[in-house]
Each structure stands twice: as structure tokens, then as C-alpha cells.
Motif scaffolding. Structure first.
Motif, PDB file in Angstrom:
ATOM      1  N   TRP A  54       1.263  -0.904  -0.180  1.00 23.76           N
ATOM      2  CA  TRP A  54      -0.152   0.113  -0.187  1.00 23.76           C
ATOM      3  C   TRP A  54       1.038   1.710  -0.054  1.00 23.76           C
ATOM      4  CZ3 TRP A  54      -6.105  -0.330   0.798  1.00 23.76           C
ATOM      5  CH2 TRP A  54      -6.205  -1.726   1.172  1.00 23.76           C
ATOM      6  N   ARG A  55       0.648   2.143  -0.509  1.00 27.61           N
ATOM      7  CA  ARG A  55       1.050   3.591  -0.484  1.00 27.61           C
ATOM      8  C   ARG A  55       0.915   4.338   0.713  1.00 27.61           C
ATOM      9  NH1 ARG A  55      -0.507   3.230  -5.873  1.00 27.61           N
ATOM     10  NH2 ARG A  55      -1.878   4.343  -5.426  1.00 27.61           N
ATOM     11  N   ILE A  56       2.094   4.893   1.021  1.00 24.41           N
ATOM     12  CA  ILE A  56       1.795   6.246   2.300  1.00 24.41           C
ATOM     13  C   ILE A  56       1.243   7.340   2.499  1.00 24.41           C
ATOM     14  CG2 ILE A  56       1.416   6.017   5.355  1.00 24.41           C
ATOM     15  CD1 ILE A  56       2.710   2.633   4.938  1.00 24.41           C
ATOM     16  N   ALA A  57       0.348   8.238   2.697  1.00 25.73           N
ATOM     17  CA  ALA A  57       0.738  10.041   2.819  1.00 25.73           C
ATOM     18  C   ALA A  57       0.180   9.989   4.608  1.00 25.73           C
ATOM     19  CB  ALA A  57       0.410  10.341   1.904  1.00 25.73           C
ATOM     20  N   TYR A  62       4.814  12.740   5.964  1.00 21.41           N
ATOM     21  CA  TYR A  62       5.188  11.374   6.020  1.00 21.41           C
ATOM     22  C   TYR A  62       4.524  10.239   4.498  1.00 21.41           C
ATOM     23  CZ  TYR A  62       6.533  12.132  10.479  1.00 21.41           C
ATOM     24  OH  TYR A  62       6.506  12.928  11.493  1.00 21.41           O
ATOM     25  N   VAL A  63       5.845   9.953   4.063  1.00 19.64           N
ATOM     26  CA  VAL A  63       5.425   9.557   2.726  1.00 19.64           C
ATOM     27  C   VAL A  63       6.121   7.867   2.485  1.00 19.64           C
ATOM     28  CG1 VAL A  63       5.219   9.616  -0.021  1.00 19.64           C
ATOM     29  CG2 VAL A  63       5.209  11.816   0.900  1.00 19.64           C
ATOM     30  N   TYR A 107       9.448   7.117   3.439  1.00 22.33           N
ATOM     31  CA  TYR A 107      10.545   7.248   2.717  1.00 22.33           C
ATOM     32  C   TYR A 107      11.112   8.856   2.600  1.00 22.33           C
ATOM     33  CZ  TYR A 107       9.945   2.780   0.335  1.00 22.33           C
ATOM     34  OH  TYR A 107       9.921   1.463  -0.394  1.00 22.33           O
ATOM     35  N   ASP A 108      10.271   9.531   2.635  1.00 17.93           N
ATOM     36  CA  ASP A 108      10.432  11.490   2.944  1.00 17.93           C
ATOM     37  C   ASP A 108       9.028  11.649   4.186  1.00 17.93           C
ATOM     38  OD1 ASP A 108      12.176  10.875  -0.067  1.00 17.93           O
ATOM     39  OD2 ASP A 108      10.055  11.087  -1.079  1.00 17.93           O
ATOM     40  N   TYR A 119       1.360   9.495  -4.516  1.00 21.27           N
ATOM     41  CA  TYR A 119       2.116   8.739  -5.959  1.00 21.27           C
ATOM     42  C   TYR A 119       2.756   8.982  -6.312  1.00 21.27           C
ATOM     43  CZ  TYR A 119      -3.621   9.703  -7.259  1.00 21.27           C
ATOM     44  OH  TYR A 119      -4.496   9.914  -6.373  1.00 21.27           O
ATOM     45  N   ARG A 120       3.858   9.177  -4.600  1.00 22.33           N
ATOM     46  CA  ARG A 120       5.126   9.262  -4.713  1.00 22.33           C
ATOM     47  C   ARG A 120       5.867   7.153  -5.892  1.00 22.33           C
ATOM     48  NH1 ARG A 120       9.955   6.389  -2.574  1.00 22.33           N
ATOM     49  NH2 ARG A 120      11.900   7.467  -2.217  1.00 22.33           N
TER      50      ARG A 120
END
Length: 326
Positions: free
Chosen positions: A207-210, A218-219, A230-231, A283-284
Motif C-alpha cells: 500500500w502507498r502511505i501519505a 510523511y510518505v 521514505y520521505d 503517488y511516490r
């Protein structure tokens, strides 16, 4: 959902319609209903043609009015009426009912994507996006293809499609359970998170996380309950200035803001121009954030060029800006 999934869903609904005696006992009605469920399962996405105009219009309106409550009521009337002109022996009422179901299912399943729809219009223009099913879900698509093949090779369509939908319901419930577990894991990793967006990918457990806290964005990614960040960006409000006001009035920037709930901004001087950039954090991909909105302005704060959409390299973005004057 993607076009392919909507098509197989429409065919499956046409098979399920044979549970209706008015359809099963009347070949003309069965043919008309199959056409109605296939066309009805595609019709709300006719607004995809807006992309031919520009990305800003597409972003603001895709899955908007065509997926609204009035549209769900009007599409079946239009589709059934047109099909009836070519198949006047069909039972119009049952044709309309099954076409309505196909349109409703299209809009309903789109709600479960991270993109979502404005399905509550005209009562609300809020985007309804539950974010548990990817736009293309290979498992869901595969289940439909297998069921259709089983039907093709002679199985009873009513039982086959009924079993398919029972399995699909359990699959959706399972996706909600996994999403809930991922959100809890993110909260454990970022205890001060005030907002968490968890978006599905092609992979079942990934899953993508923001996430947003009081002071940071946070990403990251989740694989099951394992969270990798990651960021981390410092959260700062967009400044108020004539430059910013002019940039945000641009149609591309406004379209981005109407769609993106979590983003960061950048302003820089490039030669004799100013550039303001909005970057969606959801959407990184491969160390890059591909969904952006950019406006370049001169010293008099006039927008020279702008763009919003998906760009996967800085070179391509600059080419878009060079060839897309405002």
C-alpha cells in the motif's frame, strides 16, 4: 475501476440477469439486456473524452457529473431507450432495470478506489474515495474472467455469477480488514499523525502511505503491517503574496487543488521567471512524485505557462511547460 474490469462486470451482470424469468424466457429481451449491461457498465466513463481538451478539465470533472445521482438515473433511461429502438420486442421495463443495475454498479465500485467519485452530487461535491481497491485490481479482474470462462464452457450463468459475487463481497471485506490493519500500523509508526491516507497498489499486501502530523508530511509504503517511510517534509502553509495569488488562480493549479488532499509546494526563480509547483504526496514512484501542478510567471505575476497531470521526469515536465502556454 479500469475499462477492462467494467466490461467483464457488465458481461457478468448480463449473465446474472438470466435469473429474471422475463429475461431468461425471452431471447430478444436477453439480447437487449446483455447490451444494456455492457453499455451501462461503461457509460459513466464517457467523460474520459474531456482529456482531449486538457488535463485540468479532465481532473476537475472526471467521475463528477457523469457519476452523480441524476446521471445514475438518466443513463439507464437513455441507454434502454436507444436499445429498444433496435430491439422493440424486448421487455422495456426489465431492460431498464438491468441497465440501471449496471450503471449503479459502475459508480458504486468506483467509490472503492483511491480516486473516488462525486457520487453524492448534487447534494455534495465531496469526492467519495474509500481507497481499498486499486483502479485495476488483478484479483478482482481475474475472478470475473474465470467465472466468464466457466460460463462459456457450459456452466449455469446464474449460479456461476452468483458465486462470483459472493466471493467478491468477501474479497472487499478482506481488503477493508487489511487497510484497517495498515492504518493501525501507520499510527503506531507515526503516533502524532492527524490524517492518514492509505492507497492500494497492484500488489495485495503493498500500500502507498501519505500521512500528516501537526508539523510534517510523511510518505512511505506498507507491506502488510511493515511500514517503511521514505520521505519526511516540514509542513508549512502556502504564503500569501501577489505571486502566489496569481499562480493559484490559474486553471491548472485550481484543478490540482480541487483534487489533491495532501501536497507540498515549492517556489523558485528560474532565469527571469518564477515557478510555483504543487506536488501530490500520494503517488511516490521510484523516488519521484509524478502528479504535479506547475505555473511559471513573469515579474509582473502573469502566468506564462502552466501544467497539471502525470509526469515521470523533470525533462518531460519542462517540455510540457515550453509547449503549453497558458
Amino acid at each position: 475501476m479500469d475499462t477492462g474490469t467494467h466490461i467483464v462486470m457488465g458481461i457478468a451482470l448480463g449473465g446474472l440477469a438470466l435469473v429474471d424469468p422475463a429475461v431468461a424466457s425471452h431471447p430478444a429481451t436477453a439480447t437487449a439486456v446483455m447490451a444494456g449491461t455492457i453499455i451501462g457498465s461503461q457509460a459513466p466513463d464517457i467523460d474520459t473524452v474531456l482529456k482531449l481538451r486538457n488535463n485540468a478539465i479532465y481532473i476537475r470533472h472526471h467521475r463528477g457529473a457523469t457519476h452523480s445521482i441524476p446521471a445514475v438515473l438518466l443513463w439507464p433511461l437513455l441507454i434502454a431507450g436507444v436499445i429498444f429502438l433496435f430491439e422493440p420486442e424486448a421487455d422495456l421495463l426489465h431492460l431498464w432495470l438491468w441497465t440501471f443495475l449496471a450503471v449503479f454498479v459502475h459508480v458504486f465500485v468506483d467509490i472503492f478506489n483511491s480516486y473516488g467519485t462525486q457520487a453524492l452530487r448534487p447534494f455534495s461535491e465531496k469526492w467519495v474515495a474509500l481507497g481499498v481497491i486499486n483502479t485495476f485490481d488483478p484479483i478482482l479482474f481475474g475472478m470475473h474472467v474465470i467465472a466468464l470462462l466457466i460460463w462459456f464452457f457450459g456452466a449455469d450463468p446464474v449460479w456461476t455469477i452468483s458465486i462470483l459475487y459472493i466471493i467478491a463481497v468477501f474479497y472487499y471485506v478482506l481488503r477493508f480488514a487489511v487497510q484497517y490493519a495498515v492504518k493501525r500500523a501507520v499510527k503506531s509508526t507515526i503516533p502524532d499523525a492527524e490524517e492518514i491516507i492509505v492507497a492500494p497498489t497492484l500488489r495485495f499486501l503493498q500500500w502507498r502511505i501519505a500521512a500528516v502530523s501537526k508539523n510534517h508530511y510523511y510518505v512511505g509504503r506498507a507491506y502488510g503491517r511493515s511500514i517503511t517511510l521514505y520521505d519526511k517534509f516540514h509542513k508549512k502553509p502556502i504564503p500569501q503574496s501577489p505571486l502566489v495569488e496569481a499562480a493559484l488562480e490559474d486553471h491548472n493549479m485550481a484543478a490540482f487543488l480541487s483534487f489533491s488532499p495532501i501536497y507540498r509546494w515549492e517556489i523558485r526563480k528560474v532565469d527571469d521567471l518564477y515557478e510555483m509547483r504543487l506536488i501530490d504526496l500520494r503517488y511516490r514512484s521510484n523516488d519521484y512524485y509524478p502528479f504535479v501542478a506547475v505555473a511559471t510567471l513573469n515579474d509582473e505575476y502573469e502566468v506564462i505557462s502552466s501544467y497539471t497531470g502525470w509526469i515521470f521526469s523533470e525533462d518531460k515536465l519542462q517540455k510540457k511547460l515550453d509547449f503549453l502556454p497558458d
